[in-house]
Structure formats: structure tokens, C-alpha cells
Design an enzyme around this catalytic site. Structure first.
Site, PDB file in Angstrom:
ATOM      1  N   HIS A 141      -4.777  12.300  22.785  1.00  0.00           N
ATOM      2  CA  HIS A 141      -5.599  11.313  22.070  1.00  0.00           C
ATOM      3  C   HIS A 141      -6.958  11.898  21.686  1.00  0.00           C
ATOM      4  O   HIS A 141      -7.922  11.162  21.468  1.00  0.00           O
ATOM      5  CB  HIS A 141      -5.801  10.046  22.906  1.00  0.00           C
ATOM      6  N   SER A 262     -21.253  26.134   1.595  1.00  0.00           N
ATOM      7  CA  SER A 262     -21.705  24.908   0.942  1.00  0.00           C
ATOM      8  C   SER A 262     -22.673  25.273  -0.162  1.00  0.00           C
ATOM      9  O   SER A 262     -23.482  26.194  -0.025  1.00  0.00           O
ATOM     10  CB  SER A 262     -22.391  23.984   1.963  1.00  0.00           C
TER      11      SER A 262
END
Length: 432
Positions: A141, A262
Site C-alpha cells: 500500500h 526542466s
């Protein structure tokens, strides 16, 4: 087909020139077989091989008038062969050419994909052995669970792609069939020997019963297999993406000199390759549903499948080929940070050892419910402290915990969790 995500060898299978070359070989081999049966003159069969040729532009020109691609092809070849061309296509129907050609193309594409998988498996095994005993936290999880090794993560991926390789081999065998059975598949105007002959020449098996077309359940299974492989690519790519997150940073894609992450933020090192793989996997899976829809054709045939396969045949194989090669490169150059893995494993104050304490308490006579409660109430204190507190220290100080300090310390041994790594590796890679 997008050139950005294409490799030349796979693209070459799907060019018009390659397709028409296969068409010509099917027709010429079939004429050879008919000559052996005495249906057509041997001189005519020889003339087809000797003088047969075609031009893609000329075929396109004829098709604009005839509105039929196979007729346009045969007309163009006849312009080169001359009178003997009348013996081509005797007793055959268009699907005999189209479906057999597609089988050849998918078989060739499969061979490239199988080679891609072989290369990926080599890299995964090498990296798995490299990090066989590199401890890291296993997560369920997305939450810390119990220790594993990074090698085990890679061994799991290897086992999955090995299964995919076996699936693809089976799918290749299933789809590589030849049908030269004439209109509605009854062999009324062509002897079954011709089908057997052409199949042998092209490395295919015969279709036991065609309905004028090769049944599309074969193709559905083939493209479904490509979809499963794509899902496995995405699974591994997603793992890399999670491991590269700043808060985790246990592994990351290789960032080459001069690479930019970026346009706005110079500090960024983004998992662009594995994000790209996630997107490519979605595209390959997107071709599965149309392949399944193609199974249901009207009566002995219609051509509702034809336009679909003109898309999905090239696009699915070209995209998957590119994705497998890209994934191999990512895993080959993957930068791994064992120290960060160990740091993250120890981040939560020993919570990862809670199950061993639970089991030890039950072995000491405590009910499972009470043992769970004792361990959990101390574990939650560690959780709330963000790992600043130690589960071992809290358990030692808890008067309700009946285990001795030495017994508790024994349950916090990292090596305990790794004692069967050799067993798992032997299952995946065979005995050392």
C-alpha cells in the site's frame, strides 16, 4: 506509427515494399505448387519468378481506379510478367494473400520482440545478482512493510518477463498460420497441397479450417499478449518512478551530462524515460480491445477487421519494440543508492520488525489478540514520533511484554529477513 518511438528493423517489416514483397512470394510459391500439380505450366511459374516486379506508386495508381488492393497488385505484376501472369492467383482469394502475409509479418515482428525480451532478461539478471543482498524496505500500500532486497525486486521482474517471453512464443506459434483455401475456405478451386507448399516455404503452419479468413481469435490472443507485456513494462517503470521520488530516492534513471530536467527549474532530475514507458504501455494495451472485437466477423468473412489491423499490426509491434529496448536501457544504467535504501529501511524506528515480535509473543503463550495489541500500541507511538522513538526500546520498557531484552533484540535482526534469498534466486535463475 510515430517516428519518435520507432526502431528501423521493426518499421521495415510494415513498409508497403515489404508487404508487397511478401504478397509476391505467396503468389509465386502458390504458382510453383500449382505447376507441380500440373494445373499451370511450369514455364509460367518460372516466368513469374524471373520477371515478376512491382512498383508501390503504380499499385497505388491502379488501386485508385479498381478500389481493390490485391487486384491492383496483380495488375502491376502482370505488366512485368506478361502473358504468363494469367496463371497467378489461380483458385485463390484476396484473403489468402492478405492473411498469410499478416502471419508472416507478425511472426517476423515476434522474433524481434523475443530478442528484445532476451536482452532485457540478461540485464535484469545481471542487476538482480549485483544487488542480491542489498537490503531495502518492502512496501505494501506504499507503506513500509518488511525488509526485502533490491535484488529480489529485480528477480521478480525477471520472472515476470520470462513468463512474458513464453507467452509471446506461444502467441507467435498461434498466429503464424497460412491459409490458401480459396473462396469461403473450401479448397473448391485450389488443392490443399498448395497451402501446405506455401506454408512450408514461408515457415508457417497450415490453418486447419479457415472460413476464407484465418480466424481472428489467433490475432486477439497475439495482441492480448502484447498488452500483457506492456503492462509488465509499466509495472517495472512505475516502480522506478516511485523509487526516484525525492522523499524516497533509492534508485533513479541515469542522468547524462548536459541533460536538462526542466525548462523552469534547473535542479530537476525527472524520471522521463519511465514516465514515457508508462504512456507507451497504455497505447499498446489500447490495441487489445479492437483485436478482440475483430473476432466476431459476419458469416464466412467480412472486412471490418481489415482497417483495424492496418493500424494495430504496425503500431502495437513498433511501440512495444521501442518500449522494451528503452526499458532495457533504463535498467542497464539505473543508478542505485544502497545507503539510502538502508536509511529508509531504518527510518521508522524498527517498525519493520513488528511481526517477529508478534509471533514471538504468541510462541511465549500470549494470545494473538493480546500480542497484536501489545505490539501495536508501542508501534503507534513510534509512528506518531515519525521514527524518533525506538520500537525495541518501547517494548523493553513495556511491563506487559514478557519477552526478555535478549529475546527482543533477536527479533530485530535484519539478516533474518534475508535468509531465503538464495532459495528464491535459485527458483528464478536456477542453481548457482
Amino acid at each position: 506509427m510515430v517516428p519518435r518511438y520507432s526502431r528501423p528493423d521493426m518499421v521495415a517489416i510494415w513498409t508497403p515494399e515489404a508487404r508487397f514483397k511478401i504478397w509476391f512470394e505467396i503468389e509465386a510459391h502458390a504458382t510453383d505448387a500449382l505447376a507441380e500439380l500440373g494445373v499451370v505450366p511450369k514455364e509460367a511459374a518460372a516466368a513469374i519468378w524471373a520477371k515478376g516486379a512491382f512498383e508501390v506508386d503504380r499499385i497505388d495508381e491502379i488501386e485508385r481506379e479498381t478500389k481493390h488492393d490485391v487486384i491492383a497488385f496483380l495488375t502491376n505484376v502482370a505488366e512485368h510478367v506478361g502473358p504468363e501472369a494469367r496463371f497467378m492467383h489461380q483458385g485463390m482469394t484476396s484473403s489468402d494473400v492478405l492473411d498469410t502475409c499478416l502471419a508472416v509479418q507478425l511472426a517476423k515482428a515476434s522474433d524481434i520482440l523475443i530478442a528484445d525480451l532476451d536482452a532485457l532478461l540478461v540485464v535484469l539478471e545481471r542487476r538482480a545478482r549485483e544487488h542480491k543482498m542489498t537490503p531495502t524496505i518492502g512496501r505494501s500500500h506504499g507503506i513500509h512493510a518488511e525488509p526485502v532486497t533490491f535484488g529480489l525486486k529485480l528477480a521478480q521482474a525477471h520472472a515476470e518477463f520470462a513468463r512474458n517471453r513464453a507467452r509471446l512464443i506461444a502467441a507467435r506459434d498461434d498466429v503464424a498460420t497460412c491459409a490458401i483455401s480459396g473462396a469461403v475456405g473450401t479448397f473448391a478451386n485450389i488443392d490443399p497441397f498448395v497451402e501446405e507448399y506455401v506454408a512450408g516455404k514461408l515457415g508457417l503452419t497450415i490453418e486447419p479450417v479457415s472460413t476464407q479468413v484465418i480466424p481472428r481469435d489467433r490475432h486477439a490472443m497475439f495482441f492480448a499478449t502484447l498488452g500483457v507485456i506492456a503492462s509488465s513494462i509499466e509495472r517495472l517503470a512505475t516502480e522506478v518512478r516511485h523509487l526516484q521520488r525525492t522523499e524516497v530516492l533509492e534508485a533513479e534513471e541515469y542522468f547524462s551530462p548536459g541533460q536538462k530536467g526542466s525548462s523552469a527549474m534547473p535542479h530537476k532530475r525527472n524520471p522521463v524515460l519511465t514516465e514515457n514507458l508508462t504512456g507507451l504501455a497504455r497505447m499498446v494495451r489500447g490495441y487489445v480491445t479492437p483485436a478482440l472485437d475483430n473476432v466476431a466477423l459476419w458469416h464466412e468473412r467480412d472486412i471490418s477487421h481489415s482497417s483495424v489491423e492496418r493500424y494495430i499490426g504496425p503500431d502495437a509491434t513498433i511501440t512495444l519494440d521501442f518500449a522494451l529496448v528503452r526499458l532495457t536501457g533504463v535498467m542497464d544504467k539505473l543508478v542505485v543508492y544502497p545507503e539510502r535504501m538502508l536509511k529508509n529501511l531504518n527510518k521508522m524506528g524498527g517498525l519493520v520488525h513488528s511481526q517477529r515480535v508478534l509471533l514471538a509473543l504468541t510462541q511465549a503463550g500470549v494470545s494473538r489478540e493480546d500480542a497484536y495489541r501489545l505490539v501495536q500500541r508501542n508501534a503507534m507511538k513510534v509512528w506518531d514520533s515519525d521514527g524518533a522513538l525506538s520500537l525495541l526500546d518501547l517494548l523493553k520498557a513495556d511491563p506487559d511484554v514478557t519477552l526478555s531484552d535478549a529475546e527482543l533484540e533477536d527479533k530485530f535482526d535484519l539478516g533474518y529477513h534475508l535468509k531465503h534469498v538464495d532459495t528464491i534466486f535459485a527458483r528464478v535463475f536456477g542453481a548457482a
